[in-house]
Motif scaffolding. Structure first.
Motif, PDB file in Angstrom:
ATOM      1  N   VAL A  38      -0.473 -11.883   6.083  1.00  0.00           N
ATOM      2  CA  VAL A  38      -0.955 -10.708   6.825  1.00  0.00           C
ATOM      3  C   VAL A  38      -0.203  -9.463   6.376  1.00  0.00           C
ATOM      4  N   GLU A  39       1.110  -9.576   6.194  1.00  0.00           N
ATOM      5  CA  GLU A  39       1.889  -8.427   5.737  1.00  0.00           C
ATOM      6  C   GLU A  39       1.452  -8.011   4.333  1.00  0.00           C
ATOM      7  N   ALA A  40       1.178  -8.983   3.475  1.00  0.00           N
ATOM      8  CA  ALA A  40       0.726  -8.659   2.118  1.00  0.00           C
ATOM      9  C   ALA A  40      -0.635  -7.965   2.153  1.00  0.00           C
ATOM     10  N   GLN A  41      -1.536  -8.471   2.985  1.00  0.00           N
ATOM     11  CA  GLN A  41      -2.852  -7.834   3.111  1.00  0.00           C
ATOM     12  C   GLN A  41      -2.719  -6.431   3.681  1.00  0.00           C
ATOM     13  N   GLY A  42      -1.808  -6.242   4.625  1.00  0.00           N
ATOM     14  CA  GLY A  42      -1.569  -4.909   5.183  1.00  0.00           C
ATOM     15  C   GLY A  42      -1.084  -3.940   4.116  1.00  0.00           C
ATOM     16  N   THR A  43      -0.205  -4.420   3.246  1.00  0.00           N
ATOM     17  CA  THR A  43       0.295  -3.580   2.160  1.00  0.00           C
ATOM     18  C   THR A  43      -0.835  -3.215   1.199  1.00  0.00           C
ATOM     19  N   VAL A  44      -1.659  -4.190   0.855  1.00  0.00           N
ATOM     20  CA  VAL A  44      -2.790  -3.936  -0.043  1.00  0.00           C
ATOM     21  C   VAL A  44      -3.747  -2.933   0.590  1.00  0.00           C
ATOM     22  N   THR A  45      -4.015  -3.101   1.876  1.00  0.00           N
ATOM     23  CA  THR A  45      -4.929  -2.189   2.578  1.00  0.00           C
ATOM     24  C   THR A  45      -4.362  -0.774   2.589  1.00  0.00           C
ATOM     25  N   ARG A  46      -3.077  -0.643   2.887  1.00  0.00           N
ATOM     26  CA  ARG A  46      -2.455   0.684   2.888  1.00  0.00           C
ATOM     27  C   ARG A  46      -2.525   1.320   1.508  1.00  0.00           C
ATOM     28  N   ASP A  47      -2.279   0.522   0.459  1.00  0.00           N
ATOM     29  CA  ASP A  47      -2.356   1.048  -0.905  1.00  0.00           C
ATOM     30  C   ASP A  47      -3.762   1.528  -1.236  1.00  0.00           C
ATOM     31  N   HIS A  48      -4.769   0.752  -0.844  1.00  0.00           N
ATOM     32  CA  HIS A  48      -6.159   1.139  -1.109  1.00  0.00           C
ATOM     33  C   HIS A  48      -6.532   2.407  -0.341  1.00  0.00           C
ATOM     34  N   LEU A  49      -6.078   2.502   0.900  1.00  0.00           N
ATOM     35  CA  LEU A  49      -6.375   3.699   1.686  1.00  0.00           C
ATOM     36  C   LEU A  49      -5.693   4.933   1.103  1.00  0.00           C
ATOM     37  N   THR A  50      -4.469   4.761   0.618  1.00  0.00           N
ATOM     38  CA  THR A  50      -3.769   5.878  -0.017  1.00  0.00           C
ATOM     39  C   THR A  50      -4.511   6.329  -1.269  1.00  0.00           C
ATOM     40  N   GLU A  51      -4.982   5.368  -2.067  1.00  0.00           N
ATOM     41  CA  GLU A  51      -5.738   5.689  -3.273  1.00  0.00           C
ATOM     42  C   GLU A  51      -7.066   6.366  -2.919  1.00  0.00           C
ATOM     43  N   LEU A  52      -7.724   5.875  -1.885  1.00  0.00           N
ATOM     44  CA  LEU A  52      -8.992   6.468  -1.445  1.00  0.00           C
ATOM     45  C   LEU A  52      -8.770   7.900  -0.966  1.00  0.00           C
ATOM     46  N   LYS A  53      -7.721   8.130  -0.200  1.00  0.00           N
ATOM     47  CA  LYS A  53      -7.412   9.475   0.285  1.00  0.00           C
ATOM     48  C   LYS A  53      -7.124  10.411  -0.874  1.00  0.00           C
ATOM     49  N   ARG A  54      -6.405   9.919  -1.865  1.00  0.00           N
ATOM     50  CA  ARG A  54      -6.101  10.740  -3.044  1.00  0.00           C
ATOM     51  C   ARG A  54      -7.396  11.136  -3.760  1.00  0.00           C
ATOM     52  N   GLY A  55      -8.320  10.183  -3.888  1.00  0.00           N
ATOM     53  CA  GLY A  55      -9.603  10.473  -4.532  1.00  0.00           C
ATOM     54  C   GLY A  55     -10.420  11.482  -3.741  1.00  0.00           C
ATOM     55  N   ASP A  57      -9.215  13.741  -1.641  1.00  0.00           N
ATOM     56  CA  ASP A  57      -8.541  15.042  -1.766  1.00  0.00           C
ATOM     57  C   ASP A  57      -8.882  15.709  -3.097  1.00  0.00           C
ATOM     58  N   THR A  58      -8.961  14.913  -4.158  1.00  0.00           N
ATOM     59  CA  THR A  58      -9.325  15.451  -5.469  1.00  0.00           C
ATOM     60  C   THR A  58     -10.736  16.023  -5.435  1.00  0.00           C
ATOM     61  N   ARG A  59     -11.668  15.289  -4.842  1.00  0.00           N
ATOM     62  CA  ARG A  59     -13.060  15.766  -4.736  1.00  0.00           C
ATOM     63  C   ARG A  59     -13.126  17.044  -3.903  1.00  0.00           C
ATOM     64  N   ILE A  60     -12.368  17.096  -2.800  1.00  0.00           N
ATOM     65  CA  ILE A  60     -12.356  18.295  -1.953  1.00  0.00           C
ATOM     66  C   ILE A  60     -11.847  19.484  -2.755  1.00  0.00           C
ATOM     67  N   ASP A  61     -10.790  19.286  -3.533  1.00  0.00           N
ATOM     68  CA  ASP A  61     -10.270  20.377  -4.370  1.00  0.00           C
ATOM     69  C   ASP A  61     -11.309  20.825  -5.386  1.00  0.00           C
ATOM     70  N   ASP A  62     -12.034  19.871  -5.978  1.00  0.00           N
ATOM     71  CA  ASP A  62     -13.092  20.217  -6.940  1.00  0.00           C
ATOM     72  C   ASP A  62     -14.184  21.044  -6.278  1.00  0.00           C
ATOM     73  N   VAL A  63     -14.585  20.655  -5.084  1.00  0.00           N
ATOM     74  CA  VAL A  63     -15.631  21.391  -4.370  1.00  0.00           C
ATOM     75  C   VAL A  63     -15.150  22.796  -4.019  1.00  0.00           C
ATOM     76  N   ARG A  64     -13.901  22.912  -3.594  1.00  0.00           N
ATOM     77  CA  ARG A  64     -13.348  24.237  -3.280  1.00  0.00           C
ATOM     78  C   ARG A  64     -13.332  25.131  -4.518  1.00  0.00           C
TER      79      ARG A  64
END
Length: 99
Positions: A38-55, A57-64
């Protein structure tokens, strides 16, 4: 109660007790493995969410940036239109309007 029934009840209780005693370490090991999974899956989920947020944010900057470019283009068109209207005023004709 007959001695045979008493012996069978004691034997059954002993077998059940032994099964519980044998199962406890296995259950504790299973709990540790599950906690680790469960802890490993939580870490993977957090990593994926961080990567998704970064993507995102990049799209938002492009639109701006695109919006800023469109605003600059509109400003240039308005400047040209004002200059064109001034030319028509200088030559004595009414500026054409698309109204």
């Amino acid at each position: 109660m007959s001695p045979e029934v008493l012996v069978s009840l004691i034997t059954a209780a002993s077998v059940i007790g032994a099964a519980v005693i044998a199962a406890v370490p296995a259950l504790l090991a299973l709990q540790r493995r599950m906690t680790g999974a469960v802890e490993a899956q939580g870490t993977v989920t957090r990593d994926h969410l961080t990567e998704l947020k970064r993507g995102i944010d990049t799209r938002i900057d492009d639109v701006r940036e695109d919006i800023d470019g469109v605003r600059e283009d509109i400003t240039h068109v308005r400047e040209w239109q004002a200059g064109h209207d001034a030319e028509h005023l200088l030559i004595g004709r009414r500026p054409p309007r698309g109204d």
